[in-house]
Scaffold this motif. Structure first.
Motif, PDB file in Angstrom:
ATOM      1  N   ASP A 273      11.446 -76.574 -64.051  1.00  0.00           N
ATOM      2  CA  ASP A 273      10.081 -76.784 -64.527  1.00  0.00           C
ATOM      3  C   ASP A 273      10.134 -77.168 -65.995  1.00  0.00           C
ATOM      4  O   ASP A 273      11.201 -77.373 -66.593  1.00  0.00           O
ATOM      5  CB  ASP A 273       9.230 -75.542 -64.280  1.00  0.00           C
ATOM      6  N   ALA A 274       8.928 -77.229 -66.603  1.00  0.00           N
ATOM      7  CA  ALA A 274       8.849 -77.675 -67.995  1.00  0.00           C
ATOM      8  C   ALA A 274       9.541 -76.722 -68.957  1.00  0.00           C
ATOM      9  O   ALA A 274       9.955 -77.118 -70.042  1.00  0.00           O
ATOM     10  CB  ALA A 274       7.369 -77.861 -68.386  1.00  0.00           C
ATOM     11  N   ASP A 275       9.637 -75.446 -68.559  1.00  0.00           N
ATOM     12  CA  ASP A 275      10.268 -74.463 -69.435  1.00  0.00           C
ATOM     13  C   ASP A 275      11.759 -74.358 -69.203  1.00  0.00           C
ATOM     14  O   ASP A 275      12.425 -73.515 -69.819  1.00  0.00           O
ATOM     15  CB  ASP A 275       9.630 -73.082 -69.211  1.00  0.00           C
ATOM     16  N   GLY A 276      12.316 -75.158 -68.303  1.00  0.00           N
ATOM     17  CA  GLY A 276      13.736 -75.126 -68.031  1.00  0.00           C
ATOM     18  C   GLY A 276      14.139 -74.120 -66.975  1.00  0.00           C
ATOM     19  O   GLY A 276      15.335 -73.926 -66.733  1.00  0.00           O
ATOM     20  N   ALA A 277      13.158 -73.454 -66.308  1.00  0.00           N
ATOM     21  CA  ALA A 277      13.474 -72.508 -65.249  1.00  0.00           C
ATOM     22  C   ALA A 277      13.797 -73.273 -63.979  1.00  0.00           C
ATOM     23  O   ALA A 277      13.084 -74.200 -63.591  1.00  0.00           O
ATOM     24  CB  ALA A 277      12.302 -71.554 -65.012  1.00  0.00           C
ATOM     25  N   ILE A 278      14.902 -72.892 -63.315  1.00  0.00           N
ATOM     26  CA  ILE A 278      15.352 -73.592 -62.110  1.00  0.00           C
ATOM     27  C   ILE A 278      14.391 -73.315 -60.966  1.00  0.00           C
ATOM     28  O   ILE A 278      14.059 -72.153 -60.684  1.00  0.00           O
ATOM     29  CB  ILE A 278      16.778 -73.143 -61.760  1.00  0.00           C
ATOM     30  N   GLN A 279      13.960 -74.402 -60.291  1.00  0.00           N
ATOM     31  CA  GLN A 279      13.052 -74.277 -59.162  1.00  0.00           C
ATOM     32  C   GLN A 279      13.792 -74.437 -57.834  1.00  0.00           C
ATOM     33  O   GLN A 279      13.592 -73.660 -56.918  1.00  0.00           O
ATOM     34  CB  GLN A 279      11.951 -75.348 -59.255  1.00  0.00           C
ATOM     35  N   SER A 280      14.620 -75.473 -57.723  1.00  0.00           N
ATOM     36  CA  SER A 280      15.345 -75.690 -56.478  1.00  0.00           C
ATOM     37  C   SER A 280      16.593 -76.500 -56.782  1.00  0.00           C
ATOM     38  O   SER A 280      16.576 -77.390 -57.624  1.00  0.00           O
ATOM     39  CB  SER A 280      14.469 -76.417 -55.453  1.00  0.00           C
ATOM     40  N   CYS A 281      17.695 -76.112 -56.071  1.00  0.00           N
ATOM     41  CA  CYS A 281      18.942 -76.850 -56.224  1.00  0.00           C
ATOM     42  C   CYS A 281      19.314 -77.588 -54.942  1.00  0.00           C
ATOM     43  O   CYS A 281      20.439 -78.066 -54.802  1.00  0.00           O
ATOM     44  CB  CYS A 281      20.071 -75.885 -56.610  1.00  0.00           C
ATOM     45  N   ASN A 282      18.378 -77.698 -53.960  1.00  0.00           N
ATOM     46  CA  ASN A 282      18.635 -78.348 -52.678  1.00  0.00           C
ATOM     47  C   ASN A 282      18.081 -79.770 -52.729  1.00  0.00           C
ATOM     48  O   ASN A 282      16.893 -79.979 -52.968  1.00  0.00           O
ATOM     49  CB  ASN A 282      17.963 -77.557 -51.556  1.00  0.00           C
ATOM     50  N   ALA A 283      18.937 -80.774 -52.469  1.00  0.00           N
ATOM     51  CA  ALA A 283      18.492 -82.165 -52.564  1.00  0.00           C
ATOM     52  C   ALA A 283      17.459 -82.507 -51.512  1.00  0.00           C
ATOM     53  O   ALA A 283      16.546 -83.294 -51.740  1.00  0.00           O
ATOM     54  CB  ALA A 283      19.693 -83.114 -52.438  1.00  0.00           C
ATOM     55  N   THR A 284      17.520 -81.929 -50.296  1.00  0.00           N
ATOM     56  CA  THR A 284      16.567 -82.237 -49.232  1.00  0.00           C
ATOM     57  C   THR A 284      15.208 -81.661 -49.516  1.00  0.00           C
ATOM     58  O   THR A 284      14.205 -82.110 -48.959  1.00  0.00           O
ATOM     59  CB  THR A 284      17.086 -81.688 -47.900  1.00  0.00           C
ATOM     60  N   ALA A 285      15.175 -80.678 -50.360  1.00  0.00           N
ATOM     61  CA  ALA A 285      13.882 -80.060 -50.694  1.00  0.00           C
ATOM     62  C   ALA A 285      13.336 -80.588 -52.005  1.00  0.00           C
ATOM     63  O   ALA A 285      12.445 -80.010 -52.597  1.00  0.00           O
ATOM     64  CB  ALA A 285      14.032 -78.542 -50.762  1.00  0.00           C
ATOM     65  N   TYR A 286      13.902 -81.696 -52.449  1.00  0.00           N
ATOM     66  CA  TYR A 286      13.487 -82.239 -53.747  1.00  0.00           C
ATOM     67  C   TYR A 286      12.018 -82.613 -53.764  1.00  0.00           C
ATOM     68  O   TYR A 286      11.329 -82.446 -54.752  1.00  0.00           O
ATOM     69  CB  TYR A 286      14.369 -83.444 -54.076  1.00  0.00           C
ATOM     70  N   ALA A 287      11.505 -83.155 -52.618  1.00  0.00           N
ATOM     71  CA  ALA A 287      10.114 -83.635 -52.589  1.00  0.00           C
ATOM     72  C   ALA A 287       9.118 -82.507 -52.677  1.00  0.00           C
ATOM     73  O   ALA A 287       7.986 -82.710 -53.081  1.00  0.00           O
ATOM     74  CB  ALA A 287       9.872 -84.466 -51.323  1.00  0.00           C
ATOM     75  N   VAL A 288       9.541 -81.304 -52.251  1.00  0.00           N
ATOM     76  CA  VAL A 288       8.587 -80.178 -52.258  1.00  0.00           C
ATOM     77  C   VAL A 288       8.996 -79.114 -53.264  1.00  0.00           C
ATOM     78  O   VAL A 288       8.561 -77.969 -53.157  1.00  0.00           O
ATOM     79  CB  VAL A 288       8.500 -79.561 -50.841  1.00  0.00           C
ATOM     80  N   ALA A 289       9.859 -79.493 -54.205  1.00  0.00           N
ATOM     81  CA  ALA A 289      10.339 -78.487 -55.151  1.00  0.00           C
ATOM     82  C   ALA A 289       9.238 -77.951 -56.025  1.00  0.00           C
ATOM     83  O   ALA A 289       9.276 -76.823 -56.467  1.00  0.00           O
ATOM     84  CB  ALA A 289      11.445 -79.100 -56.030  1.00  0.00           C
ATOM     85  N   ALA A 290       8.257 -78.814 -56.297  1.00  0.00           N
ATOM     86  CA  ALA A 290       7.196 -78.374 -57.206  1.00  0.00           C
ATOM     87  C   ALA A 290       5.955 -77.909 -56.474  1.00  0.00           C
ATOM     88  O   ALA A 290       4.887 -77.819 -57.061  1.00  0.00           O
ATOM     89  CB  ALA A 290       6.833 -79.508 -58.155  1.00  0.00           C
ATOM     90  N   ALA A 291       6.057 -77.677 -55.132  1.00  0.00           N
ATOM     91  CA  ALA A 291       4.875 -77.316 -54.343  1.00  0.00           C
ATOM     92  C   ALA A 291       4.612 -75.829 -54.430  1.00  0.00           C
ATOM     93  O   ALA A 291       4.580 -75.129 -53.427  1.00  0.00           O
ATOM     94  CB  ALA A 291       5.067 -77.754 -52.904  1.00  0.00           C
TER      95      ALA A 291
END
Length: 789
Positions: A590-608
Motif C-alpha cells: 500500500d501507500a505506506d509500504g505495508a505488504i498486501q499480497s505476494c501472489n501474482a494471480t491475486a494481483y488484480a484483487v490485491a487492493a480489494a
C-alpha cells in the motif's frame, strides 16, 4: 503462775476487800448507777435513791484453793441489815461458776478460771423484797474480769522453718523471719512480751531479739564445704526476765550455689586410638571436666585450641552428661602422621561477674590420638580427578592421557586399572590395565559431544577388595570440519516500488565448530549470481550481512520470486564454505509500504480491501455479466456457423468443466485470445527452411537460452496454485508461457504449434485418466480426416 500461788488465799481476800472498800467509798459520794429517770422520780417523792454499791470485779485465774474464792460484794443503800432484802445474780456462770449470798450480797467463784479460755463474764444483779419478791432497784449489769497470770509459754506455730541463702553472701544478709506467739494478755504486764535468741548455730547466724529476723554472721559460707545449717531459735516471754516462760523451734538454712568454681579436668592428658580407615564423623573418645558447682553453673562448652587439632578433629558438648565428644573431622592418614595431640579447653557458660576476680573459669587438657594402620585402597594422583584434552580428528588408538594410582601402604605395589563401562557404554576409550594409559577406541566428533566424563578404577593386584575410583573428564578439542551455514532458510519480501539501495534483509550464519579464537565469517554472492543486476550484498563485518536492492521498480507480473545464492566462508583453518539461497518475493504494497499480497494471480484483487474498491469490483462484475449475456445471445444466433468452424479446428476451443463428471453438456466456448495475453505469437507457416524464428519470442530465438529459470517459475506457480484457494479449480486450464522441454506430450496448445500439419499421435491421452479422454477424442477425428485427405 507459780508466784501467784505462793501468796495464799488470805492475801487474795485482803486484796479484794481493799478493792471493794474503794468501790463503796466511790459509790457513797456519787448518785446511784441507775438511769437518770429513776433518780428524778425519787427526788420528786422526797427520797434519795442510792445506786448499787460495787464496781468492776476481778478474779485471778488458775486459783487452786479449797474454798470458794471471794470475788466481791453487792449492796443496796436501802439495806438496813435486817435481812429484808434478798440479792440475786443472773447471766454468764451465775449459780454455777459464781454464787451469791442472798443476805450479805457476797459473790464467790466456785471453779478454777482460765483467762486464755474466757477473759471476762457479764452478769446482772437484782435486789428484791424478801417477803413480796418485789424488785427494789432496777436490774443492773456488772462485769467480772479474769485477771491474767503468766501461765502460757511462747510457741512457734509455723515451725520448724526452712530457709535459704546464697553462698558467699555478705555479713548481715537477711535469711528469713521467725515468729512466736504467747497466749497471755499482751495488755497486762509483760506476760506476752517475747524476745528471741539463737541457742545453736550462733557462730554462723544471728537473730534479731525483737523482730525474729535471722541474718548471716559470716561472709565465707561455702556450699561446697557445707550446704545446710540447723539452728535452734528460742523465744522467752516477760521480756526475757528471770522467771519468764520460753519456747523453741528448729530452723534449717540451705546454702544455695553460685558459680564460684571453674571447670577442672581430672587429668592433664588423655589417650585414645583410632584406625586411619575410620570415616569422618567417627567418635574418637570422650573427656569431661568437673565443676564443684551445681545446676546450670556446671554447664560448660568445649573448644579445640590448637590449629592442627581443629583441622582434623571436632569437639562437641553432650548436653546431658556435659562431656566433650571428640570426632574425626578430616580423614586420618597413618602414613602421614602416627599420632596427634589435641588441646581441649573447657569453659563455663554462665560466668558470674561478681567472682571473676577469683580466677579464670576455664581449664585445658591434652588429648593424644594415636592413628593405627589399615589396608587402604589405592590413591589416585591427583585425588580430585584428572582433566585431559584430545583433538576431535585424532585417530583410533591415539593417546589421550595417563592416570596414576599408588598403594599408600606398600611402596611400588602393583596396581591394575579399568574403565567403568557404565560411564562409557559406547567404549569410546580404552585403558592399559598396567600403565593406566587411556587411548581412543572410536572416532570422536566434538559437535556430537564436547566432553566425555568417565570413571577409572584402580585395584591392588594382591588384594582385589581394595578398589578406588576417580573421575576423568576428557575435553574434545575442536577442528574446523563443519562449513558455515545460513542460520535459517531465509526469505525476504520487497515492494514493487522498492528504491535502489533499500535494505531488504539481514542474514546471519551458524557454524557447529568452536574455534578458540572465535568465529569470523565472510559473505559474498555466489559466482552464478556475480552479475546480478537486481540485488547487492553488503558484509557488515560483524558476522552478518545485509541484502540491498540495486535497481528501482519490480514487476511481480513479470517475475515475483528471485533466488539469490550467497556464499559464506569461515576463517578456518582450513577455511570452509557453503552456499545458501535467499528467496526474495516481490509483493504488492500500500501507500505506506505495508505488504498486501505476494501472489501474482491475486494481483488484480490485491487492493480489494477498502469499501470503495469493493463497490468498484461489484460494478465491474455486473458489467461483465451483461457482456457475457450479450455474447451468449450472439453465439446462439451464429450457432450453425460456429459448429462448422469447430469441426474444422478443434484446437481453437478450450473445454471448461465446472465440476468433475459433468459431461459434454457442461461445456462452454472459450475465447482463445485469453491464451495469447502473455505473449503475442503470430501464425507460423511451414517452409522448407523451418519456422521463421523472427516471429518467435526473444527467448526462443536465442538457441542457447537457459530454461532452468522458467522451470523454476512454473514449479513455483504450481505450488502457489495448489495452496491458494483463490485460484481456479484443478480441472481448469492453466496458462503458461511454455510447457517445458521434458514433457512427453510436447505442447497441447495451438498457440505453440510451429507447423500447420501435426504428425503427433495423441491416443495416449486416454491413458491419463477421465479428464483427458474427451481431449484425446477431439484430436483423433481431426488426424483421421487429415490422413484421409
Amino acid at each position: 503462775m507459780a508466784p501467784t500461788q505462793g501468796l495464799g488465799a488470805p492475801f487474795l481476800l485482803l486484796l479484794l476487800g481493799v478493792l471493794h472498800g474503794c468501790s463503796c467509798e466511790l459509790s457513797a459520794r456519787t448518785s446511784s448507777a441507775v438511769d437518770e429517770k429513776a433518780k428524778a422520780e425519787a427526788t420528786s417523792r422526797g427520797r434519795v435513791r442510792r445506786g448499787w454499791v460495787w464496781n468492776q470485779f476481778f478474779v485471778v485465774e488458775e486459783y487452786t484453793g479449797t474454798e470458794p474464792l471471794y470475788v466481791g460484794k453487792i449492796h443496796s443503800d436501802s439495806d438496813e441489815g435486817d435481812g429484808s432484802i434478798k440479792y440475786t445474780i443472773s447471766g454468764e456462770g451465775a449459780g454455777t461458776i459464781f454464787i451469791i449470798d442472798e443476805i450479805t450480797g457476797d459473790i464467790h467463784a466456785t471453779e478454777r478460771l482460765d483467762r486464755e479460755e474466757k477473759t471476762y463474764y457479764t452478769l446482772r444483779a437484782q435486789a428484791r423484797d424478801r417477803l413480796t419478791d418485789r424488785p427494789l432497784e432496777p436490774e443492773s449489769e456488772f462485769v467480772i474480769k479474769v485477771q491474767d497470770i503468766n501461765d502460757s509459754e511462747p510457741k512457734f506455730l509455723e515451725g520448724p522453718y526452712i530457709g535459704s541463702v546464697p553462698e558467699l553472701s555478705p555479713i548481715g544478709t537477711s535469711v528469713m523471719k521467725v515468729t512466736a506467739s504467747d497466749a497471755d494478755d499482751p495488755t497486762y504486764g509483760s506476760s506476752a512480751r517475747v524476745v528471741y535468741s539463737v541457742l545453736d548455730g550462733e557462730k554462723f547466724f544471728t537473730v534479731d531479739s525483737q523482730t525474729g529476723v535471722i541474718r548471716t554472721a559470716v561472709a565465707d559460707l561455702d556450699r561446697e564445704t557445707q550446704d545446710r545449717y540447723e539452728l535452734v531459735v528460742k523465744a522467752t516471754d516477760m521480756a526475757g526476765q528471770m522467771g519468764g516462760l520460753s519456747g523453741s523451734t528448729t530452723v534449717t538454712i540451705v546454702i544455695t550455689d553460685v558459680n564460684d568454681n571453674p571447670p577442672r579436668f581430672p587429668q592433664k592428658m588423655y589417650q585414645f586410638s583410632v584406625s586411619e580407615s575410620a570415616a569422618v564423623g567417627t567418635p574418637v573418645g570422650r573427656v569431661m571436666a568437673t565443676d564443684a558447682d551445681m545446676g546450670e553453673n556446671t554447664d560448660m562448652t568445649y573448644l579445640i585450641r590448637d590449629e592442627e587439632g581443629g583441622e582434623l578433629f571436632r569437639v562437641s558438648t553432650d548436653s546431658e552428661t556435659q562431656e566433650a565428644v571428640i570426632t574425626i573431622q578430616k580423614a586420618l592418614d597413618y602414613e602421614t602422621k602416627h599420632s596427634h595431640n589435641v588441646v581441649v579447653e573447657a569453659i563455663n557458660k554462665h560466668v558470674d561477674p561478681r567472682f571473676v576476680d577469683l580466677g579464670s573459669f576455664r581449664d585445658q587438657t591434652i588429648v593424644r590420638v594415636s592413628v593405627s594402620d589399615a589396608d587402604e585402597p589405592p590413591l589416585f594422583r591427583p585425588r580430585e580427578g584428572a582433566v585431559m584434552e584430545v583433538q576431535e580428528d585424532a585417530r583410533v588408538g591415539a593417546l589421550v592421557g595417563i592416570v596414576t594410582a599408588v598403594d599408600p601402604d606398600v611402596e611400588n605395589a602393583p596396581i591394575r586399572y579399568a574403565i567403568d563401562r557404565d560411564t562409557d557404554h559406547e567404549k569410546i576409550f580404552n585403558i592399559d590395565a598396567v600403565t593406566g594409559a587411556i587411548t581412543l577406541g572410536k572416532i570422536l566428533d566434538r559437535e556430537t559431544a564436547g566432553w566425555h566424563n568417565i570413571t577409572v578404577t584402580a585395584v591392588e593386584a594382591d588384594n582385589l577388595s581394595q578398589v578406588s575410583r576417580t573421575a576423568v573428564s576428557i575435553r574434545i578439542l575442536d577442528v574446523n570440519d563443519n562449513p558455515p551455514e545460513l542460520a535459517t532458510p531465509y526469505e525476504a519480501s520487497i515492494c514493487e516500488d522498492a528504491k535502489p539501495g533499500q535494505l531488504i534483509h539481514t542474514i546471519s550464519v551458524v557454524d557447529r565448530d568452536e574455534p578458540q579464537s572465535g568465529h569470523r565469517f565472510y559473505f559474498t554472492l555466489a559466482p552464478e549470481a556475480a552479475n546480478n543486476r537486481h540485488f547487492t550484498l553488503w558484509d557488515v563485518k560483524d558476522n552478518t550481512a545485509g541484502i540491498r536492492t540495486q535497481r528501482a521498480g519490480f514487476n511481480r507480473q513479470e517475475q515475483n520470486v528471485y533466488l539469490l545464492p550467497i556464499l559464506v566462508v569461515d576463517s578456518g583453518p582450513p577455511a570452509l564454505s557453503s552456499t545458501g539461497t535467499l528467496t526474495i518475493h516481490v509483493c504488492g504494497c500500500d501507500a505506506d509500504g505495508a505488504i498486501q499480497s505476494c501472489n501474482a494471480t491475486a494481483y488484480a484483487v490485491a487492493a480489494a480491501l477498502s469499501p470503495g474498491a469493493l463497490i468498484a469490483l461489484l460494478v465491474c462484475v455486473l458489467i461483465l455479466i451483461v457482456l457475457v449475456l450479450l455474447i451468449l445471445t450472439l453465439k446462439r444466433q451464429r450457432k450453425g456457423q460456429r459448429m462448422s468452424e469447430d469441426e474444422e479446428d478443434m484446437r481453437d476451443n478450450v473445454i471448461k468443466y465446472n465440476d468433475e463428471g459433468g459431461g459434454e453438456q457442461d461445456t462452454q466456448a472459450y475465447d482463445m485470445s485469453a491464451l495469447r495475453s502473455l505473449y503475442d505469437f503470430p501464425e507460423v507457416k511451414a517452409s522448407e527452411s523451418g519456422p521463421d524464428l523472427r516471429s518467435l519470442p526473444q527467448w526462443i530465438q536465442n538457441g542457447s537460452a537457459d530454461f532452468s529459470l522458467f522451470s523454476g517459475y512454473i514449479r513455483k506457480k504450481v505450488e502457489q496454485a495448489d495452496g491458494d484457494l483463490s485460484v481456479p479449480p484443478y480441472d481448469s486450464f492453466q496458462t503458461y508461457a511454455f510447457e517445458g522441454s521434458g514433457s512427453p506430450a510436447l505442447s497441447l496448445s495451438s498457440i505453440h504449434t510451429l507447423s500447420t500439419a501435426s504428425e503427433q499421435d495423441f491416443s495416449y491421452l486416454s491413458d491419463w485418466g477421465p479428464r483427458f479422454r474427451q481431449l484425446a477424442g477431439f484430436y483423433a477425428p481431426a488426424h483421421a480426416e487429415e490422413e484421409g485427405s
